[in-house]
Every structure is written in C-alpha cells, then in structure tokens.
Design a protein around this motif. Sequence first.
Motif, PDB file in Angstrom:
ATOM      1  N   UNK A 199     -15.058   6.422  37.449  1.00  0.00           N
ATOM      2  CA  UNK A 199     -15.874   6.207  36.238  1.00  0.00           C
ATOM      3  C   UNK A 199     -15.167   6.732  34.993  1.00  0.00           C
ATOM      4  N   UNK A 200     -15.225   5.941  33.938  1.00  0.00           N
ATOM      5  CA  UNK A 200     -14.665   6.347  32.643  1.00  0.00           C
ATOM      6  C   UNK A 200     -15.814   6.393  31.649  1.00  0.00           C
ATOM      7  N   UNK A 201     -16.072   7.575  31.113  1.00  0.00           N
ATOM      8  CA  UNK A 201     -17.172   7.734  30.158  1.00  0.00           C
ATOM      9  C   UNK A 201     -16.601   8.106  28.801  1.00  0.00           C
ATOM     10  N   UNK A 202     -17.483   8.496  27.886  1.00  0.00           N
ATOM     11  CA  UNK A 202     -17.031   8.840  26.543  1.00  0.00           C
ATOM     12  C   UNK A 202     -16.188  10.098  26.512  1.00  0.00           C
ATOM     13  N   UNK A 203     -15.539  10.325  25.370  1.00  0.00           N
ATOM     14  CA  UNK A 203     -14.692  11.501  25.197  1.00  0.00           C
ATOM     15  C   UNK A 203     -15.530  12.781  25.139  1.00  0.00           C
ATOM     16  N   UNK A 204     -14.903  13.868  25.561  1.00  0.00           N
ATOM     17  CA  UNK A 204     -15.530  15.179  25.392  1.00  0.00           C
ATOM     18  C   UNK A 204     -15.696  15.460  23.901  1.00  0.00           C
TER      19      UNK A 204
END
Length: 816
Positions: A215-220
């Motif tokens: 899974x690729x989510x938004x940036x920290x």
Amino acid sequence: MPDHEVAGVRVSPREVEVLTALGEYLTNPEIAARLFISIRTVESHVSSLLRKLGVSDRRALAAMARDLAATCGPVLPQALTPLVGRLTERQALARALEGNRLVTAVGPGGVGKTRLALAVAADVVSQDGVRYVDLVPVSGEAMVPQAVAAGLGVAEENLVTWAGNRRLLLVLDNCEHVVDGVVVLVEQLLRHSVDITVLATSRVRLSVPFERVFPVSGLAPAEAAQLFVTRAETAGATQVAGEAVGRICEALNGVPLAIELAAARVAAVGLDGVSEGLADQLSLLTGARRADDRHRSLRSALDWSYQLLDEQARTVLRRVSVFATGFGLAAAAAVTAEPTADVLAGLATLADHNLLKTVPSPDGTRYTALESVRQYGVELLAAEEPEVRDRHLRWFLSEGTTLLAADHEDTGWRAGFDRIADELRWALARTSSGEAATLLAALCHRRGLLAEAQLRSEQAADLAATPLARFDALRLAAGSAEARHAGDDALRLRRAAGEAALLAGRPEPAARELARVVELLHRSAGIIAAPADPDAVRTTLADARRYAGEDPVALARIATAEAFSGSVHDPLTVAATGHAVQLAERSGDPLVVSAALDQLTVIHLGQGDTRAALTAARRRTELLGRLPLDAELGYEINDAYGMATYAAIAARDLAVARDTARRCRDLPQNRESGHLATYRLIIVATLSGEWDEARAYGVVFLDAWQEAGRPRLSTLRRAAKALATVYAIEGATEEEKRWSGIVDDLAPAGRVPNDPRAMAFFDAWVLLRRNDHAAAAALLRPDEFTGWVDGIWRSWHGSLREAAVRATEWNPWSVP
C-alpha cells in the motif's frame, strides 16, 4: 548536439549513428545511403571508432553496438524534480522485492506510486537491469502483451521466450484499467522464468495468489510540508512556512499531486488564499460517495484548480481529456472545435497551472496531462462527451488516412504511426468504429505489426454492417495471418470470408477464397499444424468450382491450387502449371499471377532450367513491387523475393541474389524476426566470399532465432550449414561445432529434410579444401536431384565435382 559516451569513451553523435548501423551489419555503401554521407566519410568514421574504442575490426564494433543495445534496455523515465521523502517506503518496497516475484504498489491516483516505484527501480541491481513499460496508452486487455513487447523492444510472439533467459526487474506502470490482461501476461512471464521480478503500480490490486500488495498512502506530515515548501518556492513564492503549511497538507491527506497543485498557487494567492480555497472545495464534497478519502482530497485540489481557470481554459481542459497520449495544437483545435488562437491561449493557461506539461518534439510543441487530471476532465465532459469523442475520432481517421497514403519508408513514418495508433486504439475501444478498426489494421500491417493487423481486421469484421463489408475485413485478416506464417488462422479466415461472400450473394469471391484454402494447404504445408484431409480438400475444391461460374480470377485460383498439388516431375503437373499461368494472366489479377508463377519457378528449378526459374521469379518481384505493402499481398511479396533469391543462387547470379535477399530483409513484416530476415543473406554472402558479412548476419540470425524459442524450421538449415562451412574452412573448430549443432536443431522433427543436396554441397566444399578429393567427389553424385530445393544446388554440385575430380582448388565466386 552533445557528444555521447560509449564504453567510457566520448564519441560524436554521427559516430553513434555509424556504430548503430554497424550493429545492424550494414556495409559502408548502405551506411552512406542511410546517413546521406559519402562512403569515404563512413570509412573515416569507422577508422575513428576502431581507434577510439580500441578494437581491431568491424565485427568487434558490431558486437559492441549490439551489446550496448541489449544491456541498456529502455531508460527509466527521468523525473523533472527530486523525490521528496519516502525513505522508509523506499526501503520497505525494496525489501518486498527481494522475497516476492510480483509486488504491486497500490494506492489512489496522484499518491506517488510511479515516483516511488521508479526510485526503487533505480536502486535495483540485477544481471539484466531494469525494464519499464507505461500501460496508460493501452486501450484494452488484449493489447497488453503487444505494449509490453514494444516497450521491451521484443517481438510479441517472442516475449515469453525472451523473458525465460533474463534476470531483471520489470516495472509495469498504471495497470488499473487493464488488470486482467496484466494478470495473464505476468503469470506467463513468471511461469517461464525463475529470475524475473515484476513491480506493478495500480489503483487496485491484481488479486492473484502470488501477489504481494504494497500500500502507498500519503506523505508523512514532515515530508508533505517539505514537498509543499519546495514546490511553492520553485513556482516563485517566498516566505512559505508556518502552521498553515501543515494544515493544508493535512487537509490534502499528504497526497503529493494535490500538494503540488496547491503549492503552485501560493505565488498567486498566498497561503491564506490556498487555505481558504481548499476549505471551500472540501465542504463542497462533504458526504460525497467515494471509495477512498484520499480521492476526496485529490478531487478537492483538482476542483479548486479548475475553478481558478477562466471559461476558455476550462473548455479546453475538458475537451482535450479525450486524448490518450500527447497532442499538438492542430489536434486540440480540431477536437475542441474552438478557434486556434483561443485554444492556444487555453493550453498556455493550463500549462501555467501545471495541469498540462509541454514537450518539445520535431513537429512542434506537444501537450500531455497527468492521468488523474485527464480522468478528471473526462468526468466533466458529461453531455459534451459523444460529440467531442466523435471529433477526436474524425481527426485521427483523417490523420491516419493521410499517413497511409504517405511513403512508409520515410524516416518520420514510424513516429507518425506511433502518435496516431494509440489514439485510434483509444477511440476504437470507446466508439466501436468499424472504420477505425479497418484503418488501424491497414496501418499496423504496413508498420509490420502483423498480429495486431489481423486482430483489428477481425474486429472490423465483427463490426461490419453488411456481409460484404465482413467479407472484405476477413479477407484482409487472412492476408495478415499468412504474412506472419499463421497458417491455421489463415485457413479459418479464408473459409469465413467465403461464407460471408455467399451471404452477400457473391459466389465468385467465395470461390476465390475456397481455392486459396486449397492452394495454401498444398503450397505452404509447413506453416499449418496438421496435414490436410484429402477428402476435405476435394470437397473444398468442388465447392470452389461450383461457385466460380465464369469469373476469370476464381478459375485461375482453382487452376493454380490444382497445379500446386502435383510433383514437379509429373508431366500432368507441368501441363497444369502452364494452364494456370495462362488463366492467371488472362485474369489480370497480379496476386494470382504471382502464385501461378511461383509454381512455374518450382517446376523450372526441379527440372534444372535455372535461367527460366530466375526469369519467372523476377517477373513476380517486378509485378508485386508496384503494389502497396498491404494485407492483400499476404505472404506473396515475401515469398517472391525469397524465391527470386533461390533462383538467382541456382543460376549463379549472386549479385541478383544479394539484391533480392536484401529487399526481402527490408520488408516491414520481417523487421521483428531477424532470423527470417537474414538467413538467405547468410547463404549469399558465404557463396560470394563475403565471409565477414556472413558471420555478421549470423550474429543477428542466432540472437533472433534463440529469442523466438529456437523453432525447428528446416528452411533455415542451409544458412546454419553455410556458416558451419565458413568456420570449418577457416579452422575455427569450436564455432564449426556450434553451427553444426544448430543445423541438427533445425532439422524437422519426425520428417526427412528436403535439402540433402544442399547439405552434401557444403560438406564436399569443406572436404575439397582439406584435400580429401575422393570423399568430396563421392558426395557429389549427379543423379540425386529430386525436388525443387535440391534443384537450386545442381550447378554448384557440378562445378565443385569437376574441381574434386581434377583435384584442383575451387573458388565459387570466380565462376561466372
């Protein structure tokens, strides 16, 4: 133009062009003609390359060129800005690739899946490197193998075999719209190779048991803020800092694309304006039914960006979203149906707002949109969409028709095809246009994409409004099948075309197609899976006679099919062939004349009349050389040049043999199959004494044959035997053994080869050079020439036998 680096040495752009041509084993005159320079200039560049690269001969330069091409592969797309953050994900994704054959980076549009995948791919070290294919332009599941093959520089039919010998990471980008096609292809690749790893990016998982989902989510938060500040400052903003940045990035859920779009506006409206605008847009979407909250954030940014545009730019954005790939100003004006000046102003605004990218090209500036922006524009089209798509289709039908009428040998033709083909595929997937399918089929055939040409013609047949239109499409599909040696497909399509002609009330064309079925069964049994059923053949031919009436082409086709069914030494076959030629010439159809002349050439070769054989064969090439290289020709043009080469060899006219073999090599349908393109040239070069050239062609032959899965094609044996002979005479024992083994590998399984006299000739040549004259003479028995293939070598046997009997040296290329 700047210099390039090859093997650590700087060389000029022109020297790179010469080196590339050497890698294709072109002669100095051929290189001079290609580059529009003198032969003396070519010689100067070759000498310079030999000196700079520290190699001893042209063969070494050619090998260096091919090695560079083979190892480099497609270059990974280069990002215009550095990747911000993602260090943890980058390391984790790299670890996932170490233990899994298929890893899919999954996340919403604009979240940065591609950037992350490319960053990880750049870090990977494997034997054959990394290969990258973008699937965005692919318009349907069935097109995935072709797109991947094209991206890798491999013929589609050779893709799985090619993968079986590679150790590499394959990046398949943007899979979400062709998931089923990707799954089928990936499973085949992984099953046939234990050393390929696939990294896919997609908005949805591929849903196969062997997939590792990443899974690729938004940036920290800290990384998102860093990205926002960096992009805002790049766009001209100053003093971008403070809590407002964090709040904006949090509202956008850290999605990189949304952050970049928002940051680009800071210079114009300030941080407070961005904050206020985003808040308004988020409130507009509260409660909307979306599968993923991150999509809501991205949509908010896109909505807000769209609202900042003037009406002119909004209209252009919506309407150009129908393009599958990049587009120019003229295409945009045609599709938007707005004045060119207004469209240009709108495109400039969209580029300024980072909704379009500009890309310089030889034919002017082109524009591309991020996929998420393009999909957003399509959603906004709504009621406009049918008419906009219709304008898009009409523009590319016009462009494709113009391209089809242009010279396909022109250097810009392929680039023109590449620009048009993806748009036609895209339009065809959404409009079910038989006209588009027919045009795309014709373009693909002329481009040498024979499998797709057949597919598109069959698609046109399915979309045909009348039985007669279906007949035409099926007939063209059969021609493409024949040209790519798909004999069983050709038989199926010829029969289907006959049925369509009967439904259209046209029995004569049906008779032609049925006669061609019988002709194919007798003439080209080697490309058909199973032997013909004699009863079925008789029935088919009887049906053809019943439907033919007085149609001269149908009667000539039937006579030609009957002529191909007999032995070359049977007087009845000879008479039938003469009758077929007469009927064919009366019909005025150049294709049936060519087919009848082919059988006449075979008769002459079998009887030893080599000059008559060459005359008949050259009549075919002259006749067909005036026709466009379209599907109507089937394999006729390729066969004509091939038979002319053999007839010229039989007549000892090696200059003509070389010319026709080169013409055969340069046909579009042979561009993807190096072994089929070069095998006759190997024989001619060997007999001509051009052994460096023969060896150079041998490298191409071997690479392509292995890539194709080492098929058992007995017609290729003579080329392998010629190279084994060259190495045997030179005393290169290991190479002689290698090529002799290939000769054995090419022998037909379960059948006796049809070229024993060719094999005996090359063996006797080696024996004569080793002064074993008696053994050479024993191989050269004058009474064992049966079929037409043996007949090619009759004269060569005679001169070699004379030398063996007289115990003298033999120089084949000095014999007139």
